[in-house]
Design a protein around this motif. Structure first.
Motif, short mmCIF file in Angstrom:
data_model
loop_
_atom_site.label_atom_id
_atom_site.label_comp_id
_atom_site.label_asym_id
_atom_site.label_seq_id
_atom_site.Cartn_x
_atom_site.Cartn_y
_atom_site.Cartn_z
N ARG A 103 0.84 -1.21 0.00
CA ARG A 103 0.00 0.00 0.00
C ARG A 103 0.87 1.25 0.00
NH1 ARG A 103 -3.55 -3.12 3.11
NH2 ARG A 103 -2.47 -2.56 5.05
N ARG A 112 4.00 1.58 -1.19
CA ARG A 112 4.69 1.75 -2.47
C ARG A 112 3.74 2.18 -3.58
NH1 ARG A 112 9.90 2.65 -1.44
NH2 ARG A 112 10.95 0.91 -0.35
N SER A 113 2.50 1.73 -3.49
CA SER A 113 1.56 2.05 -4.56
C SER A 113 0.76 3.32 -4.30
CB SER A 113 0.59 0.88 -4.76
OG SER A 113 -0.15 0.63 -3.57
N ASP A 114 0.94 3.89 -3.11
CA ASP A 114 0.17 5.11 -2.78
C ASP A 114 0.68 6.28 -3.61
OD1 ASP A 114 -0.31 7.69 -1.03
OD2 ASP A 114 -1.71 6.19 -0.26
N ARG A 115 -0.24 6.98 -4.26
CA ARG A 115 0.15 8.08 -5.14
C ARG A 115 0.75 9.27 -4.39
NH1 ARG A 115 -4.93 8.55 -9.39
NH2 ARG A 115 -4.73 6.41 -10.29
N VAL A 116 0.36 9.41 -3.12
CA VAL A 116 0.85 10.55 -2.35
C VAL A 116 2.13 10.19 -1.60
CG1 VAL A 116 0.29 12.17 -0.50
CG2 VAL A 116 -1.47 11.47 -2.14
N GLY A 135 3.91 7.18 -1.79
CA GLY A 135 4.87 6.34 -2.51
C GLY A 135 6.08 7.11 -3.01
N PRO A 136 5.89 8.23 -3.72
CA PRO A 136 7.06 8.96 -4.24
C PRO A 136 8.01 9.44 -3.15
CG PRO A 136 5.05 9.66 -5.35
CD PRO A 136 4.62 8.77 -4.24
N GLN A 137 7.50 9.68 -1.95
CA GLN A 137 8.38 10.19 -0.89
C GLN A 137 9.39 9.13 -0.43
OE1 GLN A 137 6.22 11.95 2.40
NE2 GLN A 137 4.61 12.79 1.08
N ALA A 161 10.31 6.41 -2.50
CA ALA A 161 10.76 5.63 -3.67
C ALA A 161 12.27 5.45 -3.69
CB ALA A 161 10.28 6.30 -4.95
#
Length: 709
Positions: free
Chosen positions: A391, A393-397, A399-401, A403
């Motif tokens: 969840r 890694r796939s979270d759009r908000v 996840g990028p933080q 990655a």
């Protein structure tokens, strides 16, 4: 310089006033009286001089009026000079005693007592030629000479009585100013001036020109004062009942009750005297029982019925004004609770953010570090951990933080375990869809295992991460958890206005919780200045009054004020909580004094004794209704040979006296100065007429003795 008592001398010039009480002799006329008795024409001469000075001869009434006026002026001057007069009388008494002692010693040793001239000469030598005493005495003598020369002198017997009364009026008027009412003050003035003045003058005229005149005048004044004091001491039956009921009330309690009655009138809820006195004495008076009888007895509820009929509206209006000092009435009261709950949640989040800011440096130091331990691999392989990692890694908000960070970094482990804790709380909540205690346990235990490894250096964990978690746990335990578990946390969970007010003002408060309530409201207002904290408190207080003021079967609830006081301030802790809540509002505590005043006044309305059993009052009504009419009384009188007339007359007189007493008590109890009048009645009942007469005569003695000239 002669002695002051020489003015009343019964012998040769220079003799002391007290010489008249030496060896018993037949009463002697003094020089002044002897001169007048031996020259009958002197009276006509003086009258002629008076007429030439004042105009046409006066009638008896005119002489009395003029004499009364001059007597008042003379009395005012003598009252002002009373301390000097008393001092000179005491000095004269001492001189007389010394002279008699000196004469006794000389007689014992075969010598001759000093003559009057020799004794006075010795006194003159022992006194300073100048001094304050001589100056004051001289001023007094000159003042009296001026009054004798300028003031009107009585020409008739009636005028002499008027003059004697007038001289006592100034002193009596000073005492009458302490009376509870104008009427009682006027009665006291008459008793303290007319009675002793007339009696003193009568005694003086009977002994005029003799050595006994001063003492006769003093005795007459005492008799008049004793009669006036005895008349004042006598109380009508209604007043006797009041005096007995208020016998244990202290002067301090009377003063407190007067203050309470005045504040109640200003508040808009007038109190009867019995209510005010019962409130300040904590019920230690039987006055409410008297009020109960007056209210419920036949014919006794006129004044009290009208008085209490206005109380429901008075209480409602006064409470409304008091609530307006807290906050204005909100047009949408149903939204108050949710709005305050949102502000409370914001205040809690603010505390959490502050904790995060304090621990952020430690987290930042630990986040890039890697946890290397086989035990960590096993923990991260658990299904619950894997699900939360996916969840993240796939979270759009979020996840990028994360990655750029590996799965075994402290930052990723911390974020994943936070998600696991959140999932555990959600699945453990039975009110949420998907409730599953078993899955909740898997998430919670998995998060605990992963964090335990990541923070333990012995297992490859990171010390900085352990320091961050430890500091945050300590801050939460000391700063956030108490708020979440207390008033602020309860407010944040409130789903309605009623629940929110109950969180602020619990019906069964915890002792010592006032500070927590004030702190919660302060935090809410700081977090959101537009939060209707004041409106919530006002709404709760208004709702409580609405319930306390429910109508009864007999009409409006006259005890609504007392019931309201019990609801919102029935215990000390409830009152403390209210003060704390009001003190935290934007008004800055300005409504706290208004609330305290309101609770005391409204609580006093509950000291009014309820009717209780109606048996006695029903009997009174039955007796009233069964009283025979005129025809029935005549018929019964014929049958009983007239005996029933006497019995019926006695019953009628008793009922009339009872009715007058009820009316008098009703007017007394509802009067705006009822407490003051009750105090005056109680003081009259407790006063000793003999002591009062002695004290009053003592104050009048300088004037009475001076009249003997």
């Amino acid at each position: 310089m002669g002695n002051f008592f020489d003015e009343f001398d019964a012998g040769p010039a220079g003799a002391n006033y007290f010489d008249q009480f030496d060896a018993p002799e037949a009463p002697k006329m003094n020089a002044k009286a002897l001169e007048w008795a031996s020259q009958p024409g002197v009276v006509r001469k003086v009258n002629a001089e008076q007429e030439q000075l004042h105009g046409t001869p006066m009638t008896t009434a005119g002489d009395a009026v003029a004499s009364l006026g001059s007597g008042v002026l003379r009395g005012a001057a003598e009252t002002a000079m009373a301390p000097v007069t008393v001092k000179r009388m005491m000095e004269g008494g001492v001189d007389w005693a010394m002279r008699k002692g000196d004469g006794l010693v000389r007689t014992i040793f075969g010598g001759a007592p000093l003559s009057d001239d020799e004794w006075n000469a010795r006194l003159e030598q022992s006194r300073p030629a100048y001094g304050v005493d001589r100056a004051v005495n001289s001023m007094q003598d000159q003042t009296r000479q001026q009054m004798n020369a300028g003031l009107y002198a009585p020409r008739t017997t009636t005028g002499k009585y008027a003059d004697a009364v007038g001289q006592l009026i100034p002193g009596a008027a000073m005492m009458a100013t302490r009376a509870p009412s104008l009427m009682s003050g006027a009665a006291q003035l008459i008793g303290d001036a007319v009675a002793p003045g007339v009696a003193s003058e009568a005694a003086g005229q009977m002994t005029e020109g003799t050595a006994l005149e001063p003492w006769a005048r003093a005795a007459g004044a005492f008799a008049g004062n004793l009669g006036a004091a005895g008349a004042r001491h006598y109380l009508p039956s209604a007043d006797r009942a009041v005096a007995r009921a208020a016998a244990t009330v202290t002067p301090q309690q009377f003063q407190a009750a007067q203050d309470l009655q005045a504040r109640a009138a200003a508040f808009g809820v007038p109190l009867t005297g019995p209510e005010a006195l019962s409130q300040v004495t904590s019920g230690a008076t039987r006055l409410p029982d008297l009020l109960r009888v007056v209210e419920n007895a036949p014919g006794g509820g006129g004044a009290t019925g009208a008085f209490f009929a206005e109380r429901p509206q008075q209480v409602q209006a006064a409470v409304g004004r008091m609530l307006d000092t807290v906050a204005p009435q909100d047009a949408n009261p149903i939204t108050l609770g949710p709005r305050v709950a949102g502000a409370a949640q914001g205040a809690l989040e603010g505390v959490q953010r502050d904790i995060n800011r304090q621990t952020r440096p430690l987290y930042q130091a630990a986040e890039p570090q890697i946890v290397n331990n086989p035990a960590m691999d096993a923990a991260t392989a658990a299904p619950a951990y894997t699900a939360s990692l996916q969840r993240l890694r796939s979270d759009r908000v979020l996840g990028p933080q994360y990655a750029h960070l590996p799965d075994n970094s402290v930052a990723v482990v911390d974020a994943v375990t936070k998600d696991m804790q959140a999932q555990g709380r959600t699945l453990a909540n039975s009110s949420v869809a998907g409730f599953n205690p078993e899955r909740a346990a898997a998430y919670n235990s998995g998060a605990a295992d992963a964090r335990g490894i990541a923070r333990d250096p012995a297992q490859g964990g990171v010390q900085a991460y352990d320091d961050a978690l430890t500091q945050q746990a300590n801050l939460r335990a000391t700063q956030l958890d108490p708020l979440e578990q207390g008033t602020l946390g309860s407010l944040s969970k409130a789903g309605s206005t009623r629940q929110a007010y109950e969180a602020v003002m619990p019906r069964q408060p915890l002792v010592g919780g006032a500070q927590e309530i004030g702190d919660a409201l302060t935090r809410i207002i700081m977090a959101d200045p537009n939060a209707p904290a004041g409106g919530l408190v006002r709404q709760g207080l208004a709702d409580a009054f609405d319930q306390a003021g429910k109508r009864l079967q007999g009409g409006l609830n006259q005890y609504a004020g007392a019931g309201y006081t019990k609801t919102i301030g029935g215990t000390d802790q409830q009152r403390e909580n209210l003060r704390a809540a009001l003190g935290a509002l934007p008004s800055g505590g300005a409504s706290v004094p208004s609330l305290d005043n309101a609770l005391e006044i409204l609580g006093a309305t509950g000291t009014r004794a309820p009717k209780g059993s109606a048996t006695a009052f029903n009997s009174m009504i039955q007796d009233e209704l069964s009283a025979p009419g005129v025809v029935g009384a005549l018929a019964t009188g014929v049958k009983t040979g007239g005996l029933s007339f006497l019995r019926n007359a006695g019953d009628a007189a008793r009922r009339a006296a009872f009715g007058r007493g009820l009316n008098d008590l009703a007017d007394l109890f509802v009067s705006p100065d009822s407490v003051r009048q009750i105090q005056a009645i109680a003081e009259r009942g407790a006063a000793n007429p003999l002591v009062q007469a002695i004290m009053q005569t003592g104050m009048q003695a300088p004037i009475v003795v001076q009249n003997a000239q």
